[in-house]
Write a protein that holds these residues in place. Structure first.
Motif, PDB file in Angstrom:
ATOM      1  N   CYS A  23       0.831  -1.205   0.000  1.00 37.52           N
ATOM      2  CA  CYS A  23       0.000   0.000   0.000  1.00 37.52           C
ATOM      3  C   CYS A  23       0.868   1.257   0.000  1.00 37.52           C
ATOM      4  N   SER A 115      -6.110  -6.179  -2.103  1.00 31.82           N
ATOM      5  CA  SER A 115      -6.625  -5.064  -1.311  1.00 31.82           C
ATOM      6  C   SER A 115      -5.629  -3.913  -1.220  1.00 31.82           C
ATOM      7  N   ALA A 116      -4.325  -4.200  -1.370  1.00 29.69           N
ATOM      8  CA  ALA A 116      -3.318  -3.138  -1.301  1.00 29.69           C
ATOM      9  C   ALA A 116      -3.450  -2.193  -2.483  1.00 29.69           C
ATOM     10  N   VAL A 118      -6.235  -1.413  -4.107  1.00 23.98           N
ATOM     11  CA  VAL A 118      -7.401  -0.568  -3.857  1.00 23.98           C
ATOM     12  C   VAL A 118      -7.114   0.413  -2.720  1.00 23.98           C
ATOM     13  N   ALA A 119      -6.480  -0.065  -1.650  1.00 31.26           N
ATOM     14  CA  ALA A 119      -6.190   0.800  -0.511  1.00 31.26           C
ATOM     15  C   ALA A 119      -5.177   1.881  -0.875  1.00 31.26           C
ATOM     16  N   GLY A 122      -6.922   4.631  -2.487  1.00 32.45           N
ATOM     17  CA  GLY A 122      -7.715   5.367  -1.524  1.00 32.45           C
ATOM     18  C   GLY A 122      -6.895   6.329  -0.687  1.00 32.45           C
ATOM     19  N   VAL A 123      -5.749   5.888  -0.193  1.00 39.01           N
ATOM     20  CA  VAL A 123      -4.908   6.749   0.639  1.00 39.01           C
ATOM     21  C   VAL A 123      -4.372   7.923  -0.183  1.00 39.01           C
ATOM     22  N   PHE A 165     -13.672   9.504   1.826  1.00 37.64           N
ATOM     23  CA  PHE A 165     -13.191   8.132   1.968  1.00 37.64           C
ATOM     24  C   PHE A 165     -14.222   7.147   1.425  1.00 37.64           C
ATOM     25  N   TRP A 169     -14.349   4.528  -2.848  1.00 34.54           N
ATOM     26  CA  TRP A 169     -14.601   3.143  -3.253  1.00 34.54           C
ATOM     27  C   TRP A 169     -15.625   3.072  -4.375  1.00 34.54           C
ATOM     28  N   THR A 258     -19.364   2.664   2.319  1.00 34.53           N
ATOM     29  CA  THR A 258     -18.130   1.897   2.366  1.00 34.53           C
ATOM     30  C   THR A 258     -18.413   0.402   2.470  1.00 34.53           C
ATOM     31  N   LEU A 262     -16.754  -0.881  -0.980  1.00 33.21           N
ATOM     32  CA  LEU A 262     -15.387  -1.382  -0.795  1.00 33.21           C
ATOM     33  C   LEU A 262     -15.287  -2.860  -1.160  1.00 33.21           C
ATOM     34  N   VAL A 266     -12.967  -4.383  -4.365  1.00 36.01           N
ATOM     35  CA  VAL A 266     -11.953  -5.437  -4.222  1.00 36.01           C
ATOM     36  C   VAL A 266     -12.341  -6.661  -5.042  1.00 36.01           C
TER      37      VAL A 266
END
Length: 274
Positions: A23, A115-116, A118-119, A122-123, A165, A169, A258, A262, A266
């Motif tokens: 991530c 998931s990394a 997608v995350a 997001g970050v 946040f 997603w 979310t 989310l 994913v």
């Protein structure tokens, strides 16, 4: 001591470590793109300034707020919410660019957590949202907007980023669905009525009854109303249940969004090219 002695072997990294490392690398990649493409970041950060100036000065002297009050105090928190809401278009556009250029396929071929990816997106978008909010608030203060400080101010910022946040997603999911960047640009047709039929620019009680009901139950209306209260400018409040419980719903709506989008984002990433 032998180099093959197991007591000298480095500790094995857990899955959480590699998830966070992947991530972090993707966040670094996203920020480097902003650095190397200054035109894009100038537009993304310049649009909020133009929006605040345009709506503040063009509508400021013509609009009225129920119960009195300065329209600028009503408008500015709504403008912050609008920028957070429009952010999902940027997210979708960046994701579809990566998808059509084969970057997503390259990530899928590497030993990294789904998931990394997608995350990481997001970050990165949350960091960009922080910069957008800072610029917008400085512009609003230069125009005479004066919010209350303290914990209320921080709480309003938290709600704005909490909404962003949740919408990230939706942007990621849509970016993995649409076929090309041109189609992603068409998402503006979805975002525009989403923001207009809300309490961003006009209080729902000034609309026709049926339209005001729709606007009041729009998730971004709850964030706008709660932000006005926390900023110390509670103008234009309504008397319906959803408007009286704006703070509660400003927290609840992003949780719902979310929880729905989310997992969809994913799962869509995992199912690509199957």
């Amino acid at each position: 001591m032998s180099a093959l002695d197991p007591t000298t072997a480095p500790p094995e990294r857990g899955r959480l470590f590699w998830l966070l490392a992947d991530c972090g690398n993707l966040v670094r990649r996203g920020l480097l793109h902003y650095q190397r493409q200054p035109v894009n970041i100038a537009w993304q950060l310049g649009f909020p300034i133009l929006s605040v100036l345009l709506y503040g000065y063009v509508f400021g002297s013509a609009m009225k707020v129920p119960g009195g009050g300065d329209y600028k105090d009503f408008l500015m928190p709504g403008m912050f919410v609008m920028t957070m809401a429009f952010g999902f278009i940027n997210t979708a556009t960046l994701v579809v660019h990566d998808s059509t250029k084969g970057v997503i396929d390259r990530f899928r071929s590497m030993p990294m957590a789904s998931s990394a990816v997608v995350a990481g997106r997001g970050v990165t978008d949350l960091l960009a949202a922080c910069a957008e909010l800072a610029i917008m608030m400085l512009t609003a203060m230069a125009m005479g907007w004066r919010p209350d400080g303290g914990w209320g101010f921080l709480g309003a910022l938290g709600l704005l980023l909490w909404l962003r946040f949740a919408l990230i997603w939706i942007g990621v999911w849509l970016g993995l669905l649409v076929p090309n960047p041109e189609a992603a640009g068409g998402l503006f047709a979805v975002a525009f009525p989403l923001t207009m039929i809300s309490s961003i620019f006009v209080a729902p009680q000034l609309m026709p009854d049926w339209l005001g009901w729709v606007a009041a139950w729009n998730p971004i209306s709850s964030t706008a109303a709660a932000a006005r209260d926390l900023f110390g400018t509670p103008v234009g409040g309504g008397d319906t249940w959803i408007e009286q419980h704006a703070l509660l719903m400003a927290v609840a709506w992003p949780v719902i969004l979310t929880a729905v989008f989310l997992p969809l984002a994913v799962r869509r990433f995992q199912r690509l090219s199957r």
